[in-house]
Design an enzyme around this catalytic site. Structure first.
Site, short mmCIF file in Angstrom:
data_model
loop_
_atom_site.label_atom_id
_atom_site.label_comp_id
_atom_site.label_asym_id
_atom_site.label_seq_id
_atom_site.Cartn_x
_atom_site.Cartn_y
_atom_site.Cartn_z
N ASP A 1 -11.64 116.86 61.45
CA ASP A 1 -11.15 118.72 60.64
C ASP A 1 -12.39 119.09 60.86
OD1 ASP A 1 -10.61 116.53 58.49
OD2 ASP A 1 -11.51 118.70 57.21
N HIS A 2 -14.01 118.01 60.53
CA HIS A 2 -15.31 118.55 59.75
C HIS A 2 -15.79 119.11 60.73
CE1 HIS A 2 -14.19 114.40 58.99
NE2 HIS A 2 -14.91 114.21 57.69
N GLY A 3 -15.68 119.77 62.36
CA GLY A 3 -16.06 120.39 62.81
C GLY A 3 -16.05 122.05 62.05
N ILE A 4 -15.53 122.70 61.39
CA ILE A 4 -15.39 123.10 60.33
C ILE A 4 -16.01 122.87 59.20
CG2 ILE A 4 -13.85 122.65 58.70
CD1 ILE A 4 -12.49 125.82 59.07
N TYR B 1 -9.22 115.17 45.26
CA TYR B 1 -10.21 114.55 45.04
C TYR B 1 -10.33 114.76 43.82
CZ TYR B 1 -11.18 113.62 50.36
OH TYR B 1 -10.77 112.73 50.84
N ALA B 2 -10.82 113.40 42.65
CA ALA B 2 -11.44 113.76 41.57
C ALA B 2 -13.21 114.73 41.65
CB ALA B 2 -11.57 112.62 40.61
N LYS C 1 -4.65 111.32 50.05
CA LYS C 1 -5.64 110.42 50.09
C LYS C 1 -6.29 110.69 49.14
CE LYS C 1 -8.51 111.71 53.37
NZ LYS C 1 -10.21 111.93 54.67
N GLY D 1 -13.06 107.66 54.18
CA GLY D 1 -14.09 106.67 53.71
C GLY D 1 -15.57 107.11 53.52
N GLY D 2 -15.52 108.28 53.60
CA GLY D 2 -16.86 109.07 53.13
C GLY D 2 -18.18 108.05 54.36
N GLY E 1 -12.09 109.47 58.28
CA GLY E 1 -13.74 110.58 59.62
C GLY E 1 -14.50 110.03 60.06
#
Length: 267
Positions: free
Chosen positions: A24-27, A143-144, A176, A201-202, A228
């Site tokens: 989804d990183h395209g956005i 996420y924290a 996640k 994964g980062g 990702g």
């Protein structure tokens, strides 16, 4: 759990373990490496053993012909790296949108500890309520992250444990989160919830770094990964997906997984 939800969870995992590739990183970042020809990348990672891929709903038509019978998850919020604040994730679709896109599950990102936490709690709660009416699983990306959270602090794993517990309390089915650096510290995170826990994964590291992190995750009792960039931006995404899948699904060691995938094992 309804029969429909159980069936859909089986479509995005293997024997209650999960190798999910979010794209989804395209956005968020634009058409970065691995996403321009997303069709080829989807074919590669699913050929390598990924259980499911995850995108925003507008990309669904490019996903289905190339996913080799893997599952499909639609992500329902987002932000950009060039906007005013990347942590301010805004809703990008509904459960019905996801169903129309052919999704087996939906996902939603929440930054626990950020100034946007209150709104994101409300939105995730509303999403799990709506999704349950359709028997659609929800993957919470919890996420924290916030001004009072430092990943270098000794109590970071407690903050991450809080984030995953929040996801369960709000009705998610899978959660996640970020890895805390070791199997020992991540065990607290896994024990903080009864949900299956998968790690992000980062940024892409070395192949050994990636696979060793996955091995530590599984040793802590987690259920897999949702990785990702470290996979879809790899020069050989099919091979790194195969290595990660070997650890998650076959309990391979780091060295075995790299060797079986045809990736170099560092001396």
């Amino acid at each position: 759990m309804t029969a429909g939800k159980r069936a859909r969870l089986e479509r995005i995992g293997t024997d209650d373990t999960y190798v999910i590739i979010p794209m989804d990183h395209g956005i968020t970042m634009g058409a970065v490496k691995g996403l321009k020809d997303i069709e080829a990348t989807i074919d590669a990672v699913t050929s390598g053993g990924a259980d499911a891929v995850l995108t925003q709903r507008g990309i669904a038509g490019r996903v289905h012909p190339n996913k080799n019978d893997a599952g499909y998850i639609t992500h329902l919020n987002g932000s950009t790296t060039i906007g005013p604040d990347e942590q301010d994730k805004r809703t990008t679709g509904t459960v019905e949108d996801a169903i129309r896109a052919g999704a087996d599950a939906v996902s939603f990102h929440i930054n626990v500890g950020s100034q946007y936490e209150p709104e994101q709690i409300e939105e995730l709660s509303e999403l799990t309520t709506e999704a349950s009416q359709y028997g659609l699983p929800v993957l919470a990306m919890a996420y924290a992250r916030g001004p009072d959270i430092d990943s270098e602090n000794e109590d970071y794993n407690e903050s991450v444990g809080h984030a995953v517990r929040l996801a369960e309390e709000l009705g998610a089915d899978i959660v996640k989160t970020g890895y805390t650096g070791s199997a020992e510290t991540f065990q607290h995170v896994v024990e903080s919830t009864s949900l299956p826990v998968v790690i992000a994964g980062g940024s892409k590291g070395t192949d050994e770094d990636t696979v060793r992190m996955v091995r530590g995750t599984m040793d802590a009792g987690a259920s897999g990964v949702s990785m990702g960039r470290s996979i879809f931006q790899h020069d050989e995404p099919e091979k790194i997906a195969r290595a990660v899948s070997a650890v998650v699904h076959d309990d391979a060691t780091t060295e075995e997984a790299l060797r079986e995938a045809g990736l170099a094992v560092e001396a």
